[in-house]
Scaffold this motif. Structure first.
Motif, PDB file in Angstrom:
ATOM      1  N   UNK A  36       1.000  -1.082   0.068  1.00 39.83           N
ATOM      2  CA  UNK A  36      -0.111  -0.017  -0.002  1.00 39.83           C
ATOM      3  C   UNK A  36       0.880   1.227  -0.067  1.00 39.83           C
ATOM      4  N   UNK A  37       0.686   2.138  -0.676  1.00 39.53           N
ATOM      5  CA  UNK A  37       1.500   3.405  -0.959  1.00 39.53           C
ATOM      6  C   UNK A  37       0.682   4.710  -1.225  1.00 39.53           C
ATOM      7  N   UNK A  38       1.520   5.705  -1.003  1.00 34.28           N
ATOM      8  CA  UNK A  38       0.936   6.987  -0.988  1.00 34.28           C
ATOM      9  C   UNK A  38       1.933   7.855  -1.772  1.00 34.28           C
ATOM     10  N   UNK A  39       1.346   8.673  -2.437  1.00 40.19           N
ATOM     11  CA  UNK A  39       2.231   9.829  -2.991  1.00 40.19           C
ATOM     12  C   UNK A  39       2.467   9.642  -4.597  1.00 40.19           C
ATOM     13  N   UNK A  40       3.427  10.548  -5.189  1.00 41.43           N
ATOM     14  CA  UNK A  40       3.851  10.102  -6.510  1.00 41.43           C
ATOM     15  C   UNK A  40       4.845   9.077  -6.471  1.00 41.43           C
ATOM     16  N   UNK A  41       4.413   7.943  -7.579  1.00 36.29           N
ATOM     17  CA  UNK A  41       5.355   7.122  -7.778  1.00 36.29           C
ATOM     18  C   UNK A  41       6.737   7.438  -8.306  1.00 36.29           C
ATOM     19  N   UNK A  42       6.670   8.450  -9.105  1.00 38.03           N
ATOM     20  CA  UNK A  42       8.033   9.153  -9.713  1.00 38.03           C
ATOM     21  C   UNK A  42       8.628   9.962  -8.663  1.00 38.03           C
ATOM     22  N   UNK A  43       8.342  10.067  -7.596  1.00 35.82           N
ATOM     23  CA  UNK A  43       9.128  10.889  -6.456  1.00 35.82           C
ATOM     24  C   UNK A  43      10.395  10.655  -6.386  1.00 35.82           C
ATOM     25  N   UNK A  73       6.060  16.115   2.740  1.00 32.84           N
ATOM     26  CA  UNK A  73       6.693  15.276   1.802  1.00 32.84           C
ATOM     27  C   UNK A  73       5.869  14.537   0.613  1.00 32.84           C
ATOM     28  N   UNK A  74       4.838  13.839   1.206  1.00 31.80           N
ATOM     29  CA  UNK A  74       4.097  13.012   0.379  1.00 31.80           C
ATOM     30  C   UNK A  74       2.838  13.785  -0.553  1.00 31.80           C
ATOM     31  N   UNK A  75       2.467  14.804   0.265  1.00 27.95           N
ATOM     32  CA  UNK A  75       1.295  15.580  -0.504  1.00 27.95           C
ATOM     33  C   UNK A  75       1.841  16.525  -1.242  1.00 27.95           C
ATOM     34  N   UNK A  76       3.173  16.912  -1.203  1.00 29.89           N
ATOM     35  CA  UNK A  76       3.939  17.785  -2.212  1.00 29.89           C
ATOM     36  C   UNK A  76       4.585  17.063  -3.255  1.00 29.89           C
ATOM     37  N   UNK A  77       4.442  15.621  -3.356  1.00 26.27           N
ATOM     38  CA  UNK A  77       5.144  15.048  -4.344  1.00 26.27           C
ATOM     39  C   UNK A  77       6.649  14.836  -4.345  1.00 26.27           C
TER      40      UNK A  77
END
Length: 205
Positions: A36-43, A73-77
């Motif tokens: 389970x993940x959160x955020x931009x996979x390309x971060x 960090x997550x919400x900002x990509x």
């Protein structure tokens, strides 16, 4: 049926009574399809947390640090976050919690995990593990029948056990929470936002 399977079935019994134990102690992981993940996979930075819903230190991180970490960090990509499930005593309660979170669906998974962490202390103080788990499941829209079927799903339990076994054998995890940043294990146990800041800054170089 494994020993854990037999124990897990006890959670469905109205009279189940379990006690609290401490958090479990005993090359770089990557996110896979079952994670389970959160955020931009390309971060550029990948942060992995191994945690258990029966780990008090994990619950403390979820309450005090994770909201700030997520916002920064997550919400900002800037970070792609992966949550990896681990089992700490009482393992059958942790397993049931994770099964409920997955039964609720990917869109509700992290909401259920958060609810389990927030309900942890009350469940352990009251000893009503089943009741606490059921209330969380119902808050996610599940009926009691669906809850019972969920925590008795042998295939789902085997998949969970396989993920935990992989974490132990392949990733070398022996404690929760454990944090890994871009493949480097940076901390076992309590971690502050400042420590995460430093690890992320180092990984960003």
């Amino acid at each position: 049926m494994t020993i854990l399977s037999r124990r897990l079935l006890l959670v469905a019994a109205a009279g189940a009574s379990l006690v609290l134990a401490g958090c479990g102690k005993g090359a770089g992981p990557t996110a896979s399809a079952e994670d389970m993940t959160l955020g931009d996979a390309n971060a550029p930075v990948k942060v992995v947390e191994y945690a258990s819903v029966t780990c008090s230190h994990c619950a403390a991180f979820n309450e005090t640090t994770f909201p700030q970490f997520k916002a920064k960090y997550i919400d900002t990509g800037k970070v792609h976050y992966t949550f990896k499930e681990f089992l700490t005593p009482p393992e059958q309660v942790a397993a049931a919690g994770f099964l409920v979170a997955r039964c609720a669906g990917k869109d509700k998974y992290f909401t259920v995990i958060d609810a389990l962490f927030r309900s942890q202390q009350e469940m352990f103080q009251s000893g009503d593990m089943r009741g606490g788990l059921l209330r969380v499941a119902q808050s996610a829209g599940m009926t009691e029948a669906q809850f019972n079927a969920c925590i008795q799903d042998e295939a789902a339990l085997k998949a969970l056990n396989d993920r935990v076994e992989k974490a132990i054998r392949q990733d070398g995890i022996s404690a929760t929470p454990t944090f890994v940043v871009n493949g480097k294990k940076v901390k076992e146990g309590d971690i502050t936002l400042a420590e995460l800041d430093a690890a992320i800054a180092e990984a960003s170089k």
